[in-house]
Design a protein around this motif. Structure first.
Motif, mmCIF file in Angstrom:
data_model
loop_
_atom_site.group_PDB
_atom_site.id
_atom_site.type_symbol
_atom_site.label_atom_id
_atom_site.label_comp_id
_atom_site.label_asym_id
_atom_site.label_seq_id
_atom_site.Cartn_x
_atom_site.Cartn_y
_atom_site.Cartn_z
ATOM 1 N N SER A 165 8.902 -29.059 14.494
ATOM 2 C CA SER A 165 8.768 -27.928 13.580
ATOM 3 C C SER A 165 7.600 -27.081 14.061
ATOM 4 C CB SER A 165 8.525 -28.412 12.142
ATOM 5 O OG SER A 165 8.330 -27.310 11.280
ATOM 6 N N LEU A 166 7.810 -25.766 14.124
ATOM 7 C CA LEU A 166 6.753 -24.873 14.594
ATOM 8 C C LEU A 166 6.911 -23.507 13.947
ATOM 9 C CD1 LEU A 166 8.273 -22.949 16.994
ATOM 10 C CD2 LEU A 166 8.241 -25.153 18.125
ATOM 11 N N GLN A 167 5.860 -22.694 14.091
ATOM 12 C CA GLN A 167 5.858 -21.324 13.578
ATOM 13 C C GLN A 167 5.625 -20.388 14.756
ATOM 14 O OE1 GLN A 167 3.024 -20.945 10.380
ATOM 15 N NE2 GLN A 167 4.221 -22.209 8.986
ATOM 16 N N PRO A 168 6.691 -19.982 15.442
ATOM 17 C CA PRO A 168 6.518 -19.189 16.665
ATOM 18 C C PRO A 168 6.032 -17.768 16.418
ATOM 19 C CG PRO A 168 8.840 -19.374 16.120
ATOM 20 C CD PRO A 168 8.109 -20.247 15.149
ATOM 21 N N CYS A 169 6.264 -17.247 15.212
ATOM 22 C CA CYS A 169 5.901 -15.849 14.941
ATOM 23 C C CYS A 169 4.852 -15.750 13.843
ATOM 24 C CB CYS A 169 7.147 -15.046 14.573
ATOM 25 S SG CYS A 169 8.425 -15.070 15.832
ATOM 26 N N GLU A 170 4.055 -16.785 13.684
ATOM 27 C CA GLU A 170 2.966 -16.833 12.720
ATOM 28 C C GLU A 170 3.494 -16.550 11.314
ATOM 29 O OE1 GLU A 170 0.054 -14.175 14.304
ATOM 30 O OE2 GLU A 170 -0.517 -15.547 15.928
ATOM 31 N N CYS A 171 3.005 -15.514 10.653
ATOM 32 C CA CYS A 171 3.357 -15.282 9.251
ATOM 33 C C CYS A 171 4.465 -14.235 9.103
ATOM 34 C CB CYS A 171 2.125 -14.871 8.455
ATOM 35 S SG CYS A 171 0.854 -16.132 8.407
ATOM 36 N N HIS A 172 5.526 -14.382 9.876
ATOM 37 C CA HIS A 172 6.667 -13.477 9.777
ATOM 38 C C HIS A 172 7.928 -14.286 9.511
ATOM 39 C CE1 HIS A 172 4.539 -9.855 11.092
ATOM 40 N NE2 HIS A 172 3.942 -10.613 12.006
ATOM 41 N N GLN A 208 8.232 -7.714 17.773
ATOM 42 C CA GLN A 208 8.372 -8.322 19.091
ATOM 43 C C GLN A 208 9.227 -9.582 19.002
ATOM 44 O OE1 GLN A 208 3.830 -7.978 19.365
ATOM 45 N NE2 GLN A 208 4.414 -7.988 21.530
ATOM 46 N N ALA A 209 10.351 -9.559 19.692
ATOM 47 C CA ALA A 209 11.201 -10.744 19.762
ATOM 48 C C ALA A 209 10.617 -11.733 20.757
ATOM 49 C CB ALA A 209 12.621 -10.350 20.172
ATOM 50 N N LYS A 210 10.903 -13.010 20.538
ATOM 51 C CA LYS A 210 10.419 -14.060 21.420
ATOM 52 C C LYS A 210 11.584 -14.873 21.953
ATOM 53 C CE LYS A 210 5.672 -14.969 19.984
ATOM 54 N NZ LYS A 210 4.697 -16.022 19.586
ATOM 55 N N VAL A 211 11.368 -15.466 23.119
ATOM 56 C CA VAL A 211 12.340 -16.376 23.714
ATOM 57 C C VAL A 211 11.637 -17.704 23.937
ATOM 58 C CG1 VAL A 211 13.871 -16.820 25.661
ATOM 59 C CG2 VAL A 211 13.595 -14.489 24.814
ATOM 60 N N GLU A 233 7.851 -12.927 25.539
ATOM 61 C CA GLU A 233 7.645 -12.128 24.327
ATOM 62 C C GLU A 233 7.806 -10.663 24.687
ATOM 63 O OE1 GLU A 233 4.528 -11.637 20.589
ATOM 64 O OE2 GLU A 233 3.836 -12.521 22.470
ATOM 65 N N CYS A 234 8.680 -9.979 23.978
ATOM 66 C CA CYS A 234 8.929 -8.562 24.272
ATOM 67 C C CYS A 234 7.682 -7.733 23.981
ATOM 68 C CB CYS A 234 10.106 -8.052 23.440
ATOM 69 S SG CYS A 234 11.668 -8.851 23.811
ATOM 70 N N VAL A 235 7.537 -6.661 24.725
ATOM 71 C CA VAL A 235 6.394 -5.787 24.560
ATOM 72 C C VAL A 235 6.590 -4.912 23.309
ATOM 73 C CG1 VAL A 235 7.388 -3.933 25.967
ATOM 74 C CG2 VAL A 235 4.903 -4.161 25.789
ATOM 75 N N GLY A 283 9.116 -0.459 23.900
ATOM 76 C CA GLY A 283 9.619 -1.506 23.011
ATOM 77 C C GLY A 283 9.748 -1.012 21.590
ATOM 78 N N HIS A 284 10.087 -1.930 20.692
ATOM 79 C CA HIS A 284 10.231 -1.589 19.278
ATOM 80 C C HIS A 284 8.864 -1.328 18.666
ATOM 81 C CE1 HIS A 284 14.509 -2.300 18.942
ATOM 82 N NE2 HIS A 284 14.393 -3.489 19.491
ATOM 83 N N THR A 285 8.861 -0.469 17.660
ATOM 84 C CA THR A 285 7.616 -0.121 16.968
ATOM 85 C C THR A 285 7.637 -0.515 15.500
ATOM 86 O OG1 THR A 285 8.457 2.097 16.437
ATOM 87 C CG2 THR A 285 7.255 1.833 18.512
ATOM 88 N N ALA A 286 8.722 -1.115 15.019
ATOM 89 C CA ALA A 286 8.826 -1.498 13.605
ATOM 90 C C ALA A 286 9.511 -2.852 13.515
ATOM 91 C CB ALA A 286 9.592 -0.430 12.815
ATOM 92 N N MET A 287 9.665 -3.328 12.297
ATOM 93 C CA MET A 287 10.211 -4.655 12.039
ATOM 94 C C MET A 287 11.615 -4.809 12.621
ATOM 95 S SD MET A 287 10.988 -6.402 8.324
ATOM 96 C CE MET A 287 12.341 -5.282 7.991
#
Length: 488
Positions: free
Chosen positions: A151-158, A180-183, A193-195, A209-213
């Motif tokens: 179990s992990l939290q790859p995107c912290e508090c998202h 930012q999407a992660k692989v 991690e996408c820029v 890259g993306h600038t919003a959620m």
């Protein structure tokens, strides 16, 4: 005595050893051939005589108990025909292929399971939720305790929005509430991690890259290094796994007036040649993957404007597109005639922006989940027949919303993510393969308890005085012996 025979007679024995045997190979082969011909002739003669023999002789050779007197060969033929008809009915009725006789429950947490993914082989399941956690489940390694091995939290508090394995199963795409999407690899370690783009640039095609959620994402079905994401910045971007510094291409959905609209879900076609996005203005827009400027198909009133289209799914034959709308509908579209839906199902409550819909492995059923408010009923998994679009079956899952659903073609098992933190796996011991069947047969491991050894000490009078004398000597060395000596 030059001869061997004369020497042997003088020495008193008959010879110097056994002579080597000689074989006539031609004669042996000829005899074997004749024997084989005679056996074949005898076998053919016995078969012809048994065929021309009486019925009494054939009945005497039957093995097993005798048949009842009222039994005839016609009854046997009728039984065979009935069995074949039953098999044909099973093939024609897709409901009987639904694997729902057994189920297991995986406890992800207490909050909504908003993402669900299975690797192509069906060995590992990954779940993500509103609690920011991503949990890894290994069917072959689990026992009846059904515990995740990581179990992990790859995107912290998202919050986790979407999870998907690549078509090779070696990496996982993680889409969360940040930009930012992660692989990750199979064990949860970061690969890419996408820029993030520059939010001060107006033209979103000019930023890297993306600038919003983010809202959704998926892998290309044929190219293992390519994946796609969509975001609240109004773009759909494709990425290459080997280049994390910049996107590969950008698709910008537009309204009828040419204004920017937000894509809420995106997917590739089965052959990977088309890119489809469902938008907040109710439209479904489809591009050719190699032409990012103009849409190839565009339906402007697919769903009610302002409702978030939560899922798009292509059928396995690639001709049909299913859309799950935030307007409580499920619609089916023919790509060749994209102006009007082929079929529409209404009354399917949807409170989540990621409620799934998917096709069965044989392409005959369409599956989606329904949402419920707290203490107002049970969330259901609803099955529609693709041809008639009639509701043919439903499963009451739990007393919470059914958000994610996945029907794995190789395992023939259905995975469901719910609003109360549960992940359920439905399977059939006969129709399903591996997956949940591997862990339910393993007994739960016993917890190892720490072993402590205790020993009772018996303090005798002699032992007490020995300890007291030792203490007296120690204190005497420190200069305080007088008081202890008098007390003793």
């Amino acid at each position: 005595m030059s001869d061997d025979g004369e020497m042997a007679s003088v020495m008193g024995f008959s010879g110097f050893g056994k002579k080597a045997r000689t074989f006539d190979l031609d004669a042996i082969f000829e005899q074997t051939r004749r024997t084989a011909i005679e056996r074949s002739q005898r076998a053919l003669g016995s078969e012809s005589s048994s065929d021309s023999g009486s019925d009494s002789d054939s009945e005497s050779e039957l093995i097993g108990p005798p048949l009842p007197p009222q039994y005839t060969a016609q009854d046997d033929d009728e039984h065979v025909r009935e069995t074949q008809d039953d098999d044909d009915d099973d093939d024609d009725n897709p409901v009987k292929k639904i694997p729902d006789t057994h189920e297991i429950t995986l406890q992800h947490g207490t909050k909504t399971v908003s993402a669900l993914a299975l690797d192509p082989s069906g060995a590992r399941l990954v779940t993500g939720g509103y609690d920011y956690d991503v949990r890894f489940w290994d069917f072959a390694g689990m026992d009846q305790a059904l515990q995740a091995f990581r179990s992990l939290q790859p995107c912290e508090c998202h919050q986790i929005k979407s999870l998907q394995y690549s078509n090779t199963g070696d990496v996982i795409l993680v889409v969360s509430g940040n930009a930012q999407a992660k692989v990750l690899d199979r064990d949860g370690f970061n690969v890419m991690e996408c820029v993030k783009g520059d939010q001060y640039i107006v033209d979103m095609a000019k930023t890297k890259g993306h600038t919003a959620m983010l809202n959704s994402g998926c892998w290309h079905p044929k190219i293992k290094e390519e994946f796609m994401t969509c975001s609240n910045d109004g773009t759909v971007r494709t990425w290459d796994l080997s280049s994390e510094k910049k996107h590969k291409s950008v698709f910008k959905p537009r309204s009828f007036q040419g204004k920017k609209v937000i894509p809420t879900c995106c997917t590739y076609s089965r052959d990977g040649k088309l890119i489809a996005a469902g938008c907040q203005d109710g439209t479904i827009q489809i591009w050719d993957r190699n032409l990012s400027v103009h849409t190839k198909f565009h339906c402007r009133q697919a769903h009610i404007p302002g409702s978030d289209t939560s899922c798009l799914s292509f059928s396995y034959d690639g001709m049909t597109l299913a859309s799950r709308g935030g307007d409580d509908t499920l619609k089916m579209w023919d790509i060749r005639n994209f102006r009007n839906p082929v079929n529409v199902a209404t009354g399917l409550t949807n409170y989540f922006t990621m409620t799934d819909c998917c096709f069965s492995p044989d392409d005959k059923l369409l599956v989606t989940g329904t949402s419920v408010k707290k203490d107002e009923g049970n969330g259901k998994l609803v099955f529609f027949e693709r041809a008639s679009f009639q509701k043919v079956y439903e499963i009451e899952v739990t007393n919470a919303s059914v958000v994610r659903c996945l029907w794995h073609p190789k395992l023939n098992q259905i995975m469901v993510g719910t609003g109360n933190g549960l992940s359920k796996v439905y399977y059939d011991p006969v129709k399903s393969h591996r997956g949940a069947k591997l862990c339910v047969v393993k007994s739960q491991r016993k917890e190892r308890q720490a072993e402590t050894l205790t020993q009772d000490y018996i303090i005798t009078r002699k032992f007490f005085y020995a300890c007291w004398n030792t203490l007296t000597i120690c204190v005497a060395r420190n200069g305080s012996v007088s008081r202890l000596s008098r007390a003793h």
